[in-house]
Design an enzyme around this catalytic site. Sequence first.
Site, PDB file in Angstrom:
ATOM      1  N   CYS A 116     -10.792  -7.599  -0.301  1.00  0.00           N
ATOM      2  CA  CYS A 116      -9.906  -8.741  -0.612  1.00  0.00           C
ATOM      3  C   CYS A 116      -8.482  -8.434  -0.155  1.00  0.00           C
ATOM      4  O   CYS A 116      -7.780  -9.314   0.351  1.00  0.00           O
ATOM      5  CB  CYS A 116      -9.895  -9.032  -2.111  1.00  0.00           C
ATOM      6  SG  CYS A 116     -11.491  -9.500  -2.792  1.00  0.00           S
ATOM      7  N   CYS A 129     -10.221  -5.390  -5.607  1.00  0.00           N
ATOM      8  CA  CYS A 129     -11.185  -5.505  -4.505  1.00  0.00           C
ATOM      9  C   CYS A 129     -10.555  -5.077  -3.176  1.00  0.00           C
ATOM     10  O   CYS A 129      -9.640  -5.730  -2.679  1.00  0.00           O
ATOM     11  CB  CYS A 129     -11.662  -6.960  -4.452  1.00  0.00           C
ATOM     12  SG  CYS A 129     -12.505  -7.438  -2.953  1.00  0.00           S
TER      13      CYS A 129
END
Length: 106
Positions: A34, A31
């Site tokens: 993230c 991600c």
Amino acid sequence: MAKAIEITDTNFNEIVNSNQPVLVDFWAEWCGPCKMIGPIVEELAGDYDGKATIGKVDVDTNPNISSQFGIRSIPTLLIFKGGQVVDKIVGAVPKSVLSEKLEAQI
């Protein structure tokens, strides 16, 4: 300096049922956002050492917690107090936003 705790399906309840606020970052290795917020979460672990617990849950290796809280998009950050969710942040946000939300629970 303190580091974010790795939270798993096994130790989750023990960690969030703390007397102090607990910030949990739901993330995954693949991600992009993230990875942007990851260093901020680590900084918060140092900033709030002794005042709050900061942890990370890898959604790929801990699917039970993720489904329990209906995590559909990541990063999602939940703040717990006394084992209950008291705040939720979805997406990559500036450190100031996370600090403000944590301060409100201390």
